[in-house]
Design an enzyme around this catalytic site. Structure first.
Site, PDB file in Angstrom:
ATOM      1  N   VAL A  84      35.083 -21.044  16.310  1.00 22.26           N
ATOM      2  CA  VAL A  84      35.813 -20.440  15.199  1.00 22.26           C
ATOM      3  C   VAL A  84      36.166 -21.533  14.191  1.00 22.26           C
ATOM      4  O   VAL A  84      36.537 -22.645  14.561  1.00 22.26           O
ATOM      5  CB  VAL A  84      37.097 -19.730  15.690  1.00 22.26           C
ATOM      6  CG1 VAL A  84      37.952 -19.289  14.514  1.00 22.26           C
ATOM      7  CG2 VAL A  84      36.751 -18.539  16.561  1.00 22.26           C
ATOM      8  N   LYS A  85      36.037 -21.187  12.926  1.00 21.85           N
ATOM      9  CA  LYS A  85      36.401 -22.108  11.844  1.00 21.85           C
ATOM     10  C   LYS A  85      37.586 -21.524  11.098  1.00 21.85           C
ATOM     11  O   LYS A  85      37.601 -20.345  10.743  1.00 21.85           O
ATOM     12  CB  LYS A  85      35.212 -22.284  10.899  1.00 21.85           C
ATOM     13  CG  LYS A  85      35.484 -23.120   9.658  1.00 21.85           C
ATOM     14  CD  LYS A  85      34.213 -23.232   8.818  1.00 21.85           C
ATOM     15  CE  LYS A  85      34.464 -23.907   7.482  1.00 21.85           C
ATOM     16  NZ  LYS A  85      33.222 -24.025   6.670  1.00 21.85           N
TER      17      LYS A  85
END
Length: 331
Positions: free
Chosen positions: A238-239
Site C-alpha cells: 500500500v502507498k
C-alpha cells in the site's frame, strides 16, 4: 458555493470508540508483525513467484525500497521534470530499486536491458482537465451554487491494462489508484480487487495507491482507514502519504508493507526528513518522484534518498551527501 460535502471526521469508521464500546484503540506500534521465514511483512504465506517478485521490489537485506515514480504523465501530461523522460529519468535508473511507470513510457523509453523491478501503472482513464461538477439552484429562495459531495471526475478511473499485458512487460507489481471517500470510490476499489484476482493467478503483486482528492484528509485517521481497506481487499503493498502525527499507527494496523508517496516538491532537507521519519515509524520504503526529478541535482538527491532509506543516514547526513555530490558536479 454551497458545498454538500460533509466533514469526513464525522463519517469515518475509524473515528473514536462508540458509546457502547469504551475500550481505547491499541495499535501495538512497538511490536513488529512477524513474518516467519521471509523478510517482508505480511508476505510469508505467498507462493514462491510472488515472493520472488516482491524480493525484486524490496531489498531482502533490509526489507526496504526506493521506488522512482514517474507515471505522472498518465493524467498530467508532460509534468515539469518529465518533459523528456529519456533525458531526466534514465540517468536516475541505476540508483532506484524499482521503476514506477506507465506501459507507454516503458516500451518507448526504458531499455529492455534494465535489471530494475517494474511497478506498472494499471489504472487510468481521466485527466487533470476533467471538470468538477457544479450547478446553480435555489436555497431558501436564494440562488446558490452547488457541487456534488465527494465528486471529482479524476476518481472515475478504470483498469488501464489486462494481466496478459502485465506479463508481457514483466511487471513485478501493478499500481492502482484507490479514491476512498470520493464519488467513484466503489469503482476504484473494484479496479483493485479485479487486479488482485487476475494478478494473483500469475504471482504478480498489486499495490493500492491512496489517491489525492477532495475527500482525502491528510491525517493518520484517514490513512488508517484507506490503507486497511486496501490491505483487507487483497493489496500486497500500500502507498500513502506520511503524516507528522501518529504515522506509526498507520503502519502498525496495516498488515502489508507501506511505502510513502513523496507528494509535492519540498526543500531537499525536508524531503529527506520525511523519508527518515517514515522509515523510523514503520514504512518499508518510499515511492518518490517530484522530490527527486524536480530537484536542482536529481542524481545527487536520488543517492541521498538511498542513503537515508538503505544506509541508515540521518536527514542531516543525507543532506550533507546531497550537497557534497552536488558540489562535485553530480547533477
Amino acid at each position: 458555493m454551497c458545498s454538500l460535502n460533509s466533514n469526513l471526521t464525522t463519517t469515518m469508521a475509524d473515528i473514536s470508540t462508540s458509546a457502547a464500546d469504551k475500550k481505547e484503540k491499541e495499535y501495538f506500534a512497538n511490536i513488529p508483525q512477524e513474518a516467519p521465514g521471509f523478510f517482508l511483512k505480511g508476505s510469508h504465506q505467498y507462493d514462491w513467484g510472488l515472493k520472488n517478485r516482491l524480493s525484486q521490489v524490496f531489498n531482502p537485506k533490509d526489507g526496504r525500497t526506493v521506488m522512482l515514480a514517474f507515471d505522472h504523465g498518465y493524467f498530467q501530461g508532460p509534468t515539469t521534470g518529465l518533459e523528456r523522460v529519456d533525458q531526466t529519468i534514465l540517468p536516475l535508473e541505476p540508483y532506484a530499486d524499482c521503476l514506477m511507470l506507465t506501459r507507454g513510457i516503458q516500451r518507448s523509453v526504458i531499455p529492455a536491458s534494465t535489471r530494475k523491478a517494474i511497478a506498472l501503472r494499471a489504472s487510468g482513464g481521466t485527466s487533470m482537465v476533467s471538470p468538477f461538477e457544479e450547478w446553480e439552484g435555489e436555497l431558501d429562495g436564494k440562488k446558490v451554487k452547488f457541487g456534488r459531495p465527494g465528486f471529482e471526475p479524476l476518481s472515475n478511473e478504470s483498469t488501464a491494462l489486462n494481466i496478459e499485458e502485465a506479463i508481457r512487460l514483466n511487471a513485478s507489481i501493478l499500481a492502482v489508484q484507490v479514491f476512498i471517500g470520493s464519488a467513484y470510490e466503489r469503482q476504484s476499489l473494484k479496479n483493485l480487487t479485479d487486479l488482485v484476482d487476475a494478478a494473483s493467478r500469475y504471482g504478480i503483486a498489486v499495490m493500492g495507491v491512496t489517491a489525492v482528492g477532495r475527500a482525502m484528509a491528510r491525517t493518520a485517521q484517514y490513512f488508517r482507514l484507506a490503507t486497511r481497506i486496501m490491505a483487507e481487499l487483497g493489496a500486497n503493498v500500500v502507498k500513502c502519504y506520511y503524516t507528522e502525527e501518529d504515522f506509526e499507527t498507520v503502519t502498525s494496523c496495516c498488515p502489508v508493507p507501506i511505502v510513502i508517496a513523496g507528494g509535492k516538491k519540498l526543500p531537499e532537507l525536508e524531503a529527506l526528513s520525511m523519508c527518515y521519519n517514515a522509515i523510523q515509524q514503520g514504512a518499508n520504503g518510499v515511492d518518490m518522484g517530484r522530490n527527486i526529478f524536480q530537484s536542482d541535482a536529481p542524481i545527487s538527491m536520488m543517492q541521498a534518498v538511498r542513503g537515508v532509506v538503505h544506509e541508515g543516514l540521518t536527514p542531516e547526513q543525507g543532506y550533507q551527501m546531497y550537497n557534497d555530490l552536488k558540489a562535485k558536479g553530480t547533477k
